[in-house]
Design a protein around this motif. Sequence first.
Motif, PDB file in Angstrom:
ATOM      1  N   ALA A 136       0.987  -1.061   0.044  1.00 43.70           N
ATOM      2  CA  ALA A 136      -0.004   0.108   0.007  1.00 43.70           C
ATOM      3  C   ALA A 136       1.090   1.033  -0.042  1.00 43.70           C
ATOM      4  O   ALA A 136       0.512   2.368  -0.785  1.00 43.70           O
ATOM      5  N   ARG A 137       1.926   1.261   0.754  1.00 40.55           N
ATOM      6  CA  ARG A 137       2.985   2.468   0.815  1.00 40.55           C
ATOM      7  C   ARG A 137       3.384   2.724  -0.516  1.00 40.55           C
ATOM      8  O   ARG A 137       3.640   3.715  -1.032  1.00 40.55           O
ATOM      9  N   ARG A 138       3.999   1.504  -1.266  1.00 39.34           N
ATOM     10  CA  ARG A 138       4.468   1.640  -2.560  1.00 39.34           C
ATOM     11  C   ARG A 138       3.253   2.263  -3.567  1.00 39.34           C
ATOM     12  O   ARG A 138       3.709   3.027  -4.586  1.00 39.34           O
ATOM     13  N   ALA A 139       2.211   1.848  -3.481  1.00 42.04           N
ATOM     14  CA  ALA A 139       1.146   2.160  -4.307  1.00 42.04           C
ATOM     15  C   ALA A 139       0.989   3.737  -4.099  1.00 42.04           C
ATOM     16  O   ALA A 139       0.710   4.614  -5.007  1.00 42.04           O
ATOM     17  N   TYR A 140       0.882   4.009  -2.799  1.00 40.65           N
ATOM     18  CA  TYR A 140       0.636   5.408  -2.521  1.00 40.65           C
ATOM     19  C   TYR A 140       1.611   6.377  -3.020  1.00 40.65           C
ATOM     20  O   TYR A 140       1.281   7.387  -3.609  1.00 40.65           O
ATOM     21  N   LYS A 146       2.656  10.437  -9.594  1.00 38.93           N
ATOM     22  CA  LYS A 146       2.003  10.507 -10.800  1.00 38.93           C
ATOM     23  C   LYS A 146       1.034  11.851 -10.896  1.00 38.93           C
ATOM     24  O   LYS A 146       0.947  12.510 -11.603  1.00 38.93           O
ATOM     25  N   GLU A 147       0.380  12.102  -9.667  1.00 37.76           N
ATOM     26  CA  GLU A 147      -0.312  13.085  -9.339  1.00 37.76           C
ATOM     27  C   GLU A 147       0.528  14.299  -9.428  1.00 37.76           C
ATOM     28  O   GLU A 147       0.065  15.415  -9.994  1.00 37.76           O
ATOM     29  N   ALA A 150       1.376  15.129 -12.918  1.00 35.26           N
ATOM     30  CA  ALA A 150       0.146  15.543 -13.718  1.00 35.26           C
ATOM     31  C   ALA A 150       0.084  17.052 -13.378  1.00 35.26           C
ATOM     32  O   ALA A 150      -0.179  17.728 -14.276  1.00 35.26           O
ATOM     33  N   ARG A 151       0.176  17.288 -12.189  1.00 37.11           N
ATOM     34  CA  ARG A 151       0.131  18.716 -11.616  1.00 37.11           C
ATOM     35  C   ARG A 151       0.971  19.651 -12.517  1.00 37.11           C
ATOM     36  O   ARG A 151       0.790  20.619 -12.868  1.00 37.11           O
ATOM     37  N   GLU A 152       2.422  19.250 -12.467  1.00 37.85           N
ATOM     38  CA  GLU A 152       3.218  19.895 -13.321  1.00 37.85           C
ATOM     39  C   GLU A 152       2.949  19.978 -14.655  1.00 37.85           C
ATOM     40  O   GLU A 152       3.185  21.188 -15.139  1.00 37.85           O
ATOM     41  N   ARG A 153       2.608  18.908 -15.211  1.00 40.20           N
ATOM     42  CA  ARG A 153       2.252  19.041 -16.606  1.00 40.20           C
ATOM     43  C   ARG A 153       1.041  20.192 -16.946  1.00 40.20           C
ATOM     44  O   ARG A 153       1.322  20.690 -17.985  1.00 40.20           O
TER      45      ARG A 153
END
Length: 163
Positions: A136-140, A146-147, A150-153
């Motif tokens: 779960a920690r790796r997925a988070y 990714k978020e 995406a925010r930077e893009r």
Amino acid sequence: QPGNYRSSVRRTAAAFRACSDVAACFQERARLEGQYAQQLSQWSAKWKPVVDSSPLYGSLSRAWQCFMSSADRLASLHASVCRSLVSEDGDRLRTWQRDAFHRTLFGGFKEAQDLQTGFARAQKPWAKRLKKLDKARRAYHKASRKEQAARERHLRAQGSPDV
């Protein structure tokens, strides 16, 4: 951490080796004590006739005889220490070692195997939970990166100068 019990399990074999080393130490000390007692007896037997047949008299003769008899007493003392180390202490230690450590068919000790299975069984439930937590920690963290990307893009696409 899961699996950190292995050092505790290895202590069983280390304790058996330490016990064997202590027994070997006792044996060696007993051998030395026996040799010293024998050498003292031989020395006393060599010099006693010389003392008895010497022309000395009085206090010097008496002192020399006392010196020889003290060597005999010291030899018997060291011989008794030798017997004590071999028969009492060494045997007691070997008996305890034989009773405390039971060998398995494939090498190792039954006690170590019992500890291994007991620790593994005890750790199994929380090792599973820890594995789920790590997943779960790796997925988070992956989702968080990714978020952020995406925010930077998005900010670059808008042409915002504060990136």
